[in-house]
Design a protein around this motif. Sequence first.
Motif, PDB file in Angstrom:
ATOM      1  N   UNK A 144      34.436  -6.605  20.482  1.00  0.00           N
ATOM      2  CA  UNK A 144      32.948  -7.001  19.568  1.00  0.00           C
ATOM      3  C   UNK A 144      32.527  -5.738  19.604  1.00  0.00           C
ATOM      4  N   UNK A 145      32.163  -5.062  18.183  1.00  0.00           N
ATOM      5  CA  UNK A 145      31.642  -3.902  18.035  1.00  0.00           C
ATOM      6  C   UNK A 145      30.084  -3.778  17.790  1.00  0.00           C
ATOM      7  N   UNK A 146      29.679  -2.926  18.359  1.00  0.00           N
ATOM      8  CA  UNK A 146      28.082  -2.831  18.210  1.00  0.00           C
ATOM      9  C   UNK A 146      27.591  -1.673  17.381  1.00  0.00           C
ATOM     10  N   UNK A 147      27.050  -2.165  16.174  1.00  0.00           N
ATOM     11  CA  UNK A 147      26.460  -1.206  15.282  1.00  0.00           C
ATOM     12  C   UNK A 147      25.010  -0.538  16.043  1.00  0.00           C
ATOM     13  N   UNK A 148      25.170   0.832  15.694  1.00  0.00           N
ATOM     14  CA  UNK A 148      23.943   1.638  16.276  1.00  0.00           C
ATOM     15  C   UNK A 148      22.948   1.576  14.754  1.00  0.00           C
ATOM     16  N   UNK A 149      21.966   1.344  14.976  1.00  0.00           N
ATOM     17  CA  UNK A 149      20.770   1.256  13.938  1.00  0.00           C
ATOM     18  C   UNK A 149      20.369   2.743  13.697  1.00  0.00           C
ATOM     19  N   UNK A 150      20.206   2.992  12.617  1.00  0.00           N
ATOM     20  CA  UNK A 150      19.653   4.498  12.259  1.00  0.00           C
ATOM     21  C   UNK A 150      18.198   4.266  12.103  1.00  0.00           C
ATOM     22  N   UNK A 151      17.665   5.504  12.767  1.00  0.00           N
ATOM     23  CA  UNK A 151      16.160   5.498  12.973  1.00  0.00           C
ATOM     24  C   UNK A 151      15.745   5.791  11.392  1.00  0.00           C
ATOM     25  N   UNK A 152      14.526   5.279  11.012  1.00  0.00           N
ATOM     26  CA  UNK A 152      13.951   5.532   9.631  1.00  0.00           C
ATOM     27  C   UNK A 152      13.612   7.140   9.791  1.00  0.00           C
ATOM     28  N   UNK A 153      13.511   7.817   8.704  1.00  0.00           N
ATOM     29  CA  UNK A 153      13.069   9.143   8.868  1.00  0.00           C
ATOM     30  C   UNK A 153      11.723   9.070   9.016  1.00  0.00           C
ATOM     31  N   UNK A 154      11.308  10.360  10.015  1.00  0.00           N
ATOM     32  CA  UNK A 154       9.864  10.356  10.348  1.00  0.00           C
ATOM     33  C   UNK A 154       9.254  10.958   9.292  1.00  0.00           C
ATOM     34  N   UNK A 155       7.907  10.273   9.339  1.00  0.00           N
ATOM     35  CA  UNK A 155       6.839  10.759   8.353  1.00  0.00           C
ATOM     36  C   UNK A 155       6.573  12.289   8.429  1.00  0.00           C
ATOM     37  N   UNK A 156       6.392  13.097   7.550  1.00  0.00           N
ATOM     38  CA  UNK A 156       6.270  14.247   7.609  1.00  0.00           C
ATOM     39  C   UNK A 156       4.434  14.538   7.335  1.00  0.00           C
ATOM     40  N   UNK A 157       4.152  14.954   8.596  1.00  0.00           N
ATOM     41  CA  UNK A 157       2.724  15.324   8.551  1.00  0.00           C
ATOM     42  C   UNK A 157       2.348  16.801   7.930  1.00  0.00           C
ATOM     43  N   UNK A 158       1.001  17.089   7.276  1.00  0.00           N
ATOM     44  CA  UNK A 158       1.043  18.440   6.976  1.00  0.00           C
ATOM     45  C   UNK A 158       1.144  19.464   8.230  1.00  0.00           C
ATOM     46  N   UNK A 159       0.619  18.862   9.322  1.00  0.00           N
ATOM     47  CA  UNK A 159       0.797  19.790  10.555  1.00  0.00           C
ATOM     48  C   UNK A 159       1.870  19.783  11.394  1.00  0.00           C
ATOM     49  N   UNK A 160       2.918  19.064  10.799  1.00  0.00           N
ATOM     50  CA  UNK A 160       4.222  18.866  11.760  1.00  0.00           C
ATOM     51  C   UNK A 160       5.054  20.185  11.786  1.00  0.00           C
ATOM     52  N   UNK A 161       4.822  21.017  10.554  1.00  0.00           N
ATOM     53  CA  UNK A 161       5.559  22.200  10.745  1.00  0.00           C
ATOM     54  C   UNK A 161       4.811  23.332   9.943  1.00  0.00           C
ATOM     55  N   UNK A 162       5.061  24.474  10.421  1.00  0.00           N
ATOM     56  CA  UNK A 162       4.044  25.518   9.840  1.00  0.00           C
ATOM     57  C   UNK A 162       4.096  25.931   8.593  1.00  0.00           C
ATOM     58  N   UNK A 163       3.157  26.293   7.884  1.00  0.00           N
ATOM     59  CA  UNK A 163       3.453  26.581   6.357  1.00  0.00           C
ATOM     60  C   UNK A 163       3.784  27.912   6.219  1.00  0.00           C
ATOM     61  N   UNK A 164       4.594  27.805   5.130  1.00  0.00           N
ATOM     62  CA  UNK A 164       5.496  28.999   4.850  1.00  0.00           C
ATOM     63  C   UNK A 164       4.358  30.123   4.426  1.00  0.00           C
ATOM     64  N   UNK A 165       5.033  31.443   4.768  1.00  0.00           N
ATOM     65  CA  UNK A 165       4.286  32.499   4.927  1.00  0.00           C
ATOM     66  C   UNK A 165       3.653  32.879   3.331  1.00  0.00           C
ATOM     67  N   UNK A 166       4.525  32.592   2.299  1.00  0.00           N
ATOM     68  CA  UNK A 166       4.110  32.814   0.808  1.00  0.00           C
ATOM     69  C   UNK A 166       3.231  31.883   0.621  1.00  0.00           C
ATOM     70  N   UNK A 167       3.188  30.612   0.730  1.00  0.00           N
ATOM     71  CA  UNK A 167       2.279  29.672   0.369  1.00  0.00           C
ATOM     72  C   UNK A 167       0.937  29.993   1.246  1.00  0.00           C
ATOM     73  N   UNK A 168       1.093  30.293   2.504  1.00  0.00           N
ATOM     74  CA  UNK A 168      -0.009  30.592   3.438  1.00  0.00           C
ATOM     75  C   UNK A 168      -0.890  31.856   2.711  1.00  0.00           C
ATOM     76  N   UNK A 169      -0.226  32.890   2.241  1.00  0.00           N
ATOM     77  CA  UNK A 169      -0.820  34.103   1.895  1.00  0.00           C
ATOM     78  C   UNK A 169      -1.640  33.797   0.470  1.00  0.00           C
ATOM     79  N   UNK A 170      -0.689  33.060  -0.427  1.00  0.00           N
ATOM     80  CA  UNK A 170      -1.144  32.667  -1.791  1.00  0.00           C
ATOM     81  C   UNK A 170      -2.597  32.093  -1.674  1.00  0.00           C
ATOM     82  N   UNK A 171      -2.536  30.913  -0.785  1.00  0.00           N
ATOM     83  CA  UNK A 171      -3.774  29.934  -0.186  1.00  0.00           C
ATOM     84  C   UNK A 171      -4.837  30.940   0.388  1.00  0.00           C
TER      85      UNK A 171
END
Length: 142
Positions: free
Chosen positions: A1-28
Amino acid sequence: MTRVLSERPPRRQWPWSSRTSLGTDLAAAILLFVVEAATGAGRLFGDGMEVWAAQGDQARIDASALAGIAWTEHFLVVIVVLAAVAALARAPWTVFLQLVAACIVAMLLVSSQHDYDRGHPGPAPTPDPGYTPCYSGSGRCY
């Protein structure tokens, strides 16, 4: 019997989950600083025009000064909230320029409040009912 690995749903991206790009940061950062400077300059011009239009009516000038102080307090709160939002979005240059703007507005607020307080001192305290003034040579000085 073969076991199927379930894929995780993609994580929701919060604004604070990654650093804002330098160009966007300077422009803002630059855009917010310029908009805040223009807003503050426009308000100062409007206050100056109100004082000019008062033509020496002290009550109108005082009302305009108090309204300007209240507006500056609210403006400072808005700038600090924008700095908090920028910190949440991990935009360091925007946070830095918002804190610089907050310091400038805070200094203007303290200065205007100090000028208003110096121009409107509180009344002198009333003397005690049993107070007797001391005049030179009266013999009542204790």
